[in-house]
Motif scaffolding. Sequence first.
Motif, PDB file in Angstrom:
ATOM      1  N   ALA A 102      15.089 104.590  10.896  1.00 13.57           N
ATOM      2  CA  ALA A 102      14.665 105.150   9.700  1.00 13.57           C
ATOM      3  C   ALA A 102      15.206 106.101   9.337  1.00 13.57           C
ATOM      4  N   ILE A 103      15.838 106.092   8.214  1.00 19.09           N
ATOM      5  CA  ILE A 103      17.167 107.180   7.590  1.00 19.09           C
ATOM      6  C   ILE A 103      16.555 107.586   6.449  1.00 19.09           C
ATOM      7  N   ALA A 104      16.768 108.723   5.842  1.00 16.64           N
ATOM      8  CA  ALA A 104      16.796 109.256   4.594  1.00 16.64           C
ATOM      9  C   ALA A 104      17.994 109.450   3.906  1.00 16.64           C
ATOM     10  N   LEU A 105      18.399 109.052   2.438  1.00 15.58           N
ATOM     11  CA  LEU A 105      19.424 109.418   2.017  1.00 15.58           C
ATOM     12  C   LEU A 105      19.293 110.283   0.569  1.00 15.58           C
ATOM     13  N   SER A 106      19.633 111.310   0.571  1.00 19.30           N
ATOM     14  CA  SER A 106      19.330 112.475  -0.545  1.00 19.30           C
ATOM     15  C   SER A 106      20.435 111.920  -1.638  1.00 19.30           C
ATOM     16  N   GLY A 107      20.150 112.471  -3.011  1.00 17.99           N
ATOM     17  CA  GLY A 107      21.104 112.233  -4.042  1.00 17.99           C
ATOM     18  C   GLY A 107      22.486 112.720  -3.830  1.00 17.99           C
ATOM     19  N   GLY A 108      23.443 112.368  -4.652  1.00 18.71           N
ATOM     20  CA  GLY A 108      24.922 112.510  -4.450  1.00 18.71           C
ATOM     21  C   GLY A 108      25.763 111.829  -4.303  1.00 18.71           C
ATOM     22  N   THR A 109      26.988 111.873  -4.663  1.00 21.40           N
ATOM     23  CA  THR A 109      28.143 110.667  -4.982  1.00 21.40           C
ATOM     24  C   THR A 109      28.612 110.502  -3.678  1.00 21.40           C
ATOM     25  N   THR A 110      28.537 111.178  -2.359  1.00 13.76           N
ATOM     26  CA  THR A 110      28.775 111.077  -1.116  1.00 13.76           C
ATOM     27  C   THR A 110      27.704 110.358  -0.232  1.00 13.76           C
ATOM     28  N   THR A 111      26.546 110.343  -0.456  1.00 13.95           N
ATOM     29  CA  THR A 111      25.464 109.612  -0.204  1.00 13.95           C
ATOM     30  C   THR A 111      25.326 108.209  -0.713  1.00 13.95           C
ATOM     31  N   TYR A 112      25.688 108.166  -1.882  1.00 14.80           N
ATOM     32  CA  TYR A 112      26.011 106.822  -2.625  1.00 14.80           C
ATOM     33  C   TYR A 112      27.268 106.213  -2.023  1.00 14.80           C
ATOM     34  N   ALA A 113      28.314 106.724  -1.603  1.00 15.60           N
ATOM     35  CA  ALA A 113      29.556 105.968  -1.232  1.00 15.60           C
ATOM     36  C   ALA A 113      29.022 105.650   0.459  1.00 15.60           C
ATOM     37  N   LEU A 114      28.079 106.517   0.983  1.00 14.51           N
ATOM     38  CA  LEU A 114      27.737 105.968   2.388  1.00 14.51           C
ATOM     39  C   LEU A 114      26.572 104.639   2.217  1.00 14.51           C
TER      40      LEU A 114
END
Length: 275
Positions: A102-114
């Motif tokens: 279970a993971i969380a991804l915050s906002g941002g262009t790097t997390t978008y790439a991830l």
Amino acid sequence: MSENQNLLAEQRRALILDEVRRRGGVRVNELTRKLGVSDMTVRRDLDALARQGVLEKVHGGAVPVVEASTHEPGFEAKSGLEPTAKEDIARAAAQLVAPGSAIALSGGTTTYALAHRLVDVPELTVVTNSVRVADVFHAAQRTSGPRQGAATVVLTGGVRTPSDSLVGPVADQAIATLHFDMLFLGVHGISVEAGLSTPNLAEAETNRRLVQSARRVVVVADHTKWGVIGLSSFASLDRVDTLVTDAGLPPEARAEVSEYLRLVVAGESEQDAPD
């Protein structure tokens, strides 16, 4: 320098931006000598960087843009900054994700790439306050159709920011009830003095909740974020377990970071902070 003559435009512009930030300004004739390219090429590069809002052209050269601590660029503007570094970081960060977690991804262009790197990891539960990140997983599922092991995506509610993150009381309440194995966090700025910071007060509180709900915190940030301080700090460096960054992070910054957390430099051998 002759070895730089065949640099791609993106690499050349990254070198120019680093030079502008390091020296506080450069002249066109200095850049033509340093990069081994024509005056016209340098001016085109400066025009492109000025359109991205990362430097300001002046007569005969360029100077850094001095941004207010409350300035928050939009998602599209940030997408054009350091794209190669973000892809390298995303590739390295994806190696930290175990199937079924279970993971969380915050906002941002790097997390978008991830997010693009994680669509095929089986049995993930993904919590995010990023409309863009959620769209990556939903688009992948629409393209491939229903499949066993596809990620379960939970998108928090909230008020949308310029970077397409959802923040505010609705997001905060949703996150407070959840617990993640790992949080991947994009940041506006990171420094020893201010820790992790953002220009958006509501986003700072939402990020604070994300950090509190995570067993492990992984910051994904390219080298240009080092030393940047936004209006509001939301976590100190000792609350972060790992920083995944790119090779542009200078040696002195690496040494400072490694005193607080584990450092992963994309494309290089891993450096661990001392116990």
